[in-house]
Design a protein around this motif. Structure first.
Motif, mmCIF file in Angstrom:
data_model
loop_
_atom_site.group_PDB
_atom_site.id
_atom_site.type_symbol
_atom_site.label_atom_id
_atom_site.label_comp_id
_atom_site.label_asym_id
_atom_site.label_seq_id
_atom_site.Cartn_x
_atom_site.Cartn_y
_atom_site.Cartn_z
ATOM 1 N N GLU A 223 46.043 18.829 46.867
ATOM 2 C CA GLU A 223 46.617 17.480 46.938
ATOM 3 C C GLU A 223 47.835 17.355 46.016
ATOM 4 O OE1 GLU A 223 45.549 15.362 49.077
ATOM 5 O OE2 GLU A 223 43.800 16.521 49.709
ATOM 6 N N LEU A 224 47.753 17.968 44.837
ATOM 7 C CA LEU A 224 48.880 17.903 43.911
ATOM 8 C C LEU A 224 50.087 18.635 44.472
ATOM 9 C CD1 LEU A 224 49.784 16.975 41.096
ATOM 10 C CD2 LEU A 224 49.024 19.187 40.222
ATOM 11 N N THR A 225 49.856 19.778 45.083
ATOM 12 C CA THR A 225 50.965 20.519 45.696
ATOM 13 C C THR A 225 51.630 19.705 46.786
ATOM 14 O OG1 THR A 225 49.808 22.600 45.231
ATOM 15 C CG2 THR A 225 51.575 22.666 46.850
ATOM 16 N N SER A 226 50.817 19.095 47.663
ATOM 17 C CA SER A 226 51.372 18.306 48.764
ATOM 18 C C SER A 226 52.116 17.073 48.248
ATOM 19 C CB SER A 226 50.240 17.872 49.703
ATOM 20 O OG SER A 226 49.535 18.990 50.189
ATOM 21 N N ALA A 227 51.549 16.400 47.240
ATOM 22 C CA ALA A 227 52.169 15.173 46.734
ATOM 23 C C ALA A 227 53.516 15.460 46.084
ATOM 24 C CB ALA A 227 51.232 14.491 45.737
ATOM 25 N N ILE B 298 60.265 25.099 48.480
ATOM 26 C CA ILE B 298 60.384 25.774 47.185
ATOM 27 C C ILE B 298 59.566 25.051 46.120
ATOM 28 C CG2 ILE B 298 61.996 26.353 45.329
ATOM 29 C CD1 ILE B 298 64.108 26.829 47.502
ATOM 30 N N ILE B 299 59.664 23.723 46.081
ATOM 31 C CA ILE B 299 58.908 22.970 45.079
ATOM 32 C C ILE B 299 57.408 23.107 45.322
ATOM 33 C CG2 ILE B 299 58.448 20.664 44.170
ATOM 34 C CD1 ILE B 299 61.096 21.812 43.298
ATOM 35 N N GLY B 300 56.981 23.072 46.590
ATOM 36 C CA GLY B 300 55.554 23.219 46.892
ATOM 37 C C GLY B 300 55.011 24.562 46.443
ATOM 38 N N ALA C 5 51.678 6.648 45.194
ATOM 39 C CA ALA C 5 50.223 6.547 45.319
ATOM 40 C C ALA C 5 49.584 7.924 45.477
ATOM 41 C CB ALA C 5 49.870 5.651 46.508
ATOM 42 N N MET C 6 50.214 8.791 46.267
ATOM 43 C CA MET C 6 49.659 10.124 46.479
ATOM 44 C C MET C 6 49.714 10.971 45.214
ATOM 45 S SD MET C 6 48.421 10.198 49.402
ATOM 46 C CE MET C 6 48.424 9.162 50.859
ATOM 47 N N VAL C 7 50.780 10.821 44.432
ATOM 48 C CA VAL C 7 50.881 11.588 43.187
ATOM 49 C C VAL C 7 49.785 11.152 42.212
ATOM 50 C CG1 VAL C 7 52.303 11.962 41.144
ATOM 51 C CG2 VAL C 7 53.326 12.118 43.412
ATOM 52 N N LEU C 8 49.546 9.849 42.110
ATOM 53 C CA LEU C 8 48.472 9.368 41.229
ATOM 54 C C LEU C 8 47.110 9.876 41.699
ATOM 55 C CD1 LEU C 8 49.632 5.675 40.636
ATOM 56 C CD2 LEU C 8 49.831 7.624 39.084
ATOM 57 N N LEU C 9 46.880 9.815 43.001
ATOM 58 C CA LEU C 9 45.612 10.315 43.547
ATOM 59 C C LEU C 9 45.487 11.823 43.325
ATOM 60 C CD1 LEU C 9 43.079 9.488 45.129
ATOM 61 C CD2 LEU C 9 44.306 10.038 47.236
ATOM 62 N N ALA C 10 46.610 12.544 43.480
ATOM 63 C CA ALA C 10 46.580 13.998 43.274
ATOM 64 C C ALA C 10 46.317 14.338 41.817
ATOM 65 C CB ALA C 10 47.906 14.609 43.729
ATOM 66 N N ALA C 11 46.843 13.536 40.883
ATOM 67 C CA ALA C 11 46.575 13.779 39.464
ATOM 68 C C ALA C 11 45.082 13.637 39.164
ATOM 69 C CB ALA C 11 47.395 12.816 38.608
ATOM 70 N N LEU C 12 44.454 12.625 39.735
ATOM 71 C CA LEU C 12 43.005 12.466 39.555
ATOM 72 C C LEU C 12 42.251 13.643 40.176
ATOM 73 C CD1 LEU C 12 42.614 8.645 40.339
ATOM 74 C CD2 LEU C 12 42.573 9.760 38.094
ATOM 75 N N ASP C 13 42.707 14.084 41.335
ATOM 76 C CA ASP C 13 42.061 15.220 41.991
ATOM 77 C C ASP C 13 42.210 16.480 41.145
ATOM 78 O OD1 ASP C 13 40.869 16.613 44.376
ATOM 79 O OD2 ASP C 13 42.817 17.595 44.350
ATOM 80 N N PHE C 14 43.394 16.680 40.551
ATOM 81 C CA PHE C 14 43.609 17.869 39.720
ATOM 82 C C PHE C 14 42.676 17.869 38.513
ATOM 83 C CE2 PHE C 14 45.867 19.953 36.188
ATOM 84 C CZ PHE C 14 45.958 21.233 36.708
#
Length: 360
Positions: A36-40, A106-108, A204-213
């Motif tokens: 999720e973090l990679t995708s966000a 590249i970023i992903g 929103a996705m970055v915040l959710l990905a941070a929690l997932d990480f």
């Protein structure tokens, strides 16, 4: 009763994973990572690239459309003509989208590599037949990780739904307000609103990905925990491992070498051969009964000692017989034997006279 409780406690995984346990898990391809973090972050990079190079891409699309409409069609349509036209259109589209897609790719990849560090393993490609066992599948289905993944998917769906509804409602209201304006301004307004929707979703996705990480790191650390008995067994195994012993001896030699080099600046004199040996002596009449060898070395090590002594202002005295005798007879940390007292005393007396002359 107490014995049974202690046995039960000893079987619980309460100990942090050892470096060896972590290395074994890494070799098996088990690492803490969050797709999720990679995708966000890749989505955020896409939006930034779209914001930066978007006008240029739009200009290229306009040029493509103008070229299509200004170029007269061929007199005869054949398979080759259609294929050439499709290839030309695809190449033009790829060229226009390359900066945006390339940035996201590249970023992903960079984010994915930063999470797990560079690694290559074939363990994940080996078939695991335990996954097709019904009981194991049911356990995974109702495990805490599966429930977390379900909650994460529902949260993503709810976030996308709420943001989409609010943004579309706002978009429809703003578009209705442009009823009397030029039609050519509507695409710009729609594009701006869509971009704002993308920003809100990305945040929103970055915040959710941070929690997932954070959860993935916690779950990974929990899965690596060991029992007290496992830690003891691993330590016993490591003690008997020749490679571990060799590494420990190597580190001990390195530490001893550092301590010896740190003692050279504190010496009173360095006796040299002058090229093959160097012995650092220190003497304190209040605490020592005889001078002590604080460092010694041969060949390249002797040269290093001489460099450190020169940089630290430690006097160096050339005395080949004494240097050879000290190197052969006295170890580091030992005092000079009685048969070398006279020779060492003469060297120290010379050093003391030289220091007194400098002070005068």
């Amino acid at each position: 009763m107490r014995h049974m409780q202690l046995q039960r406690f000893a079987g619980e995984r309460t100990e942090r994973a050892t470096p060896r346990r972590r290395e074994d898990a890494r070799k098996e391809g088990r690492v803490a990572r969050s797709p999720e973090l990679t995708s966000a972050i890749a989505l955020a990079a896409l939006l930034i690239a779209l914001r930066v190079v978007g006008p240029m891409v739009w200009g290229q699309w306009e040029n493509i459309f103008q070229l299509d409409f200004s170029t007269p069609p061929p007199n005869v349509w054949t398979t080759n003509t259609v294929a050439q036209l499709l290839v030309m259109q695809m190449m033009s589209a790829l060229k226009a989208l390359a900066p945006i897609v390339g940035t996201g790719l590249i970023i992903g990849v960079a984010v994915a590599v930063m999470q797990v560090r560079p690694m290559f393993t074939m363990r994940q490609l080996v078939p695991d037949f335990s996954r097709i066992v019904p009981t194991t599948g049911l356990q995974r289905l109702f495990s805490s990780s599966s429930l977390f993944e379900l909650g994460k998917s529902l949260a993503k769906l709810a976030i996308v739904g709420v943001l989409s509804y609010s943004s579309v409602s706002r978009m429809a209201a703003e578009i209705r307000g442009y009823g009397d304006t030029d039609v050519t301004s509507v695409p710009g307004v729609v594009g701006s609103l869509v971009f704002q929707l993308g920003i809100r979703m990305t945040i929103a996705m970055v915040l959710l990905a941070a929690l997932d990480f954070m959860y993935q790191r916690y779950a990974f650390e929990k899965s690596l925990r060991m029992t007290k008995q496992e830690v003891k067994d691993e330590w016993k195994d490591a003690e008997g491992n020749p490679q571990i012993k060799s590494t420990i001896r190597k580190r001990a030699r390195q530490m001893a070498m550092r301590r010896m080099m740190q003692a050279v600046p504190k010496a009173d004199v360095v006796v040299t051969n002058p090229t093959h040996f160097a012995i650092a002596l220190r003497y304190d009449g209040t605490t020592m009964t005889a001078p002590e060898v604080v460092a010694k070395g041969a060949d390249s090590l002797a040269q290093r000692m001489k460099i450190i002594a020169a940089e630290s202002g430690v006097p160096m005295v050339e005395n080949k017989p004494l240097a050879q005798s000290l190197y052969r007879m006295v170890d580091i940390g030992e005092q000079v034997p009685a048969e070398l007292y006279q020779a060492v005393a003469e060297v120290l007396a010379y050093v003391y006279r030289m220091r007194a002359g400098r002070r005068r």
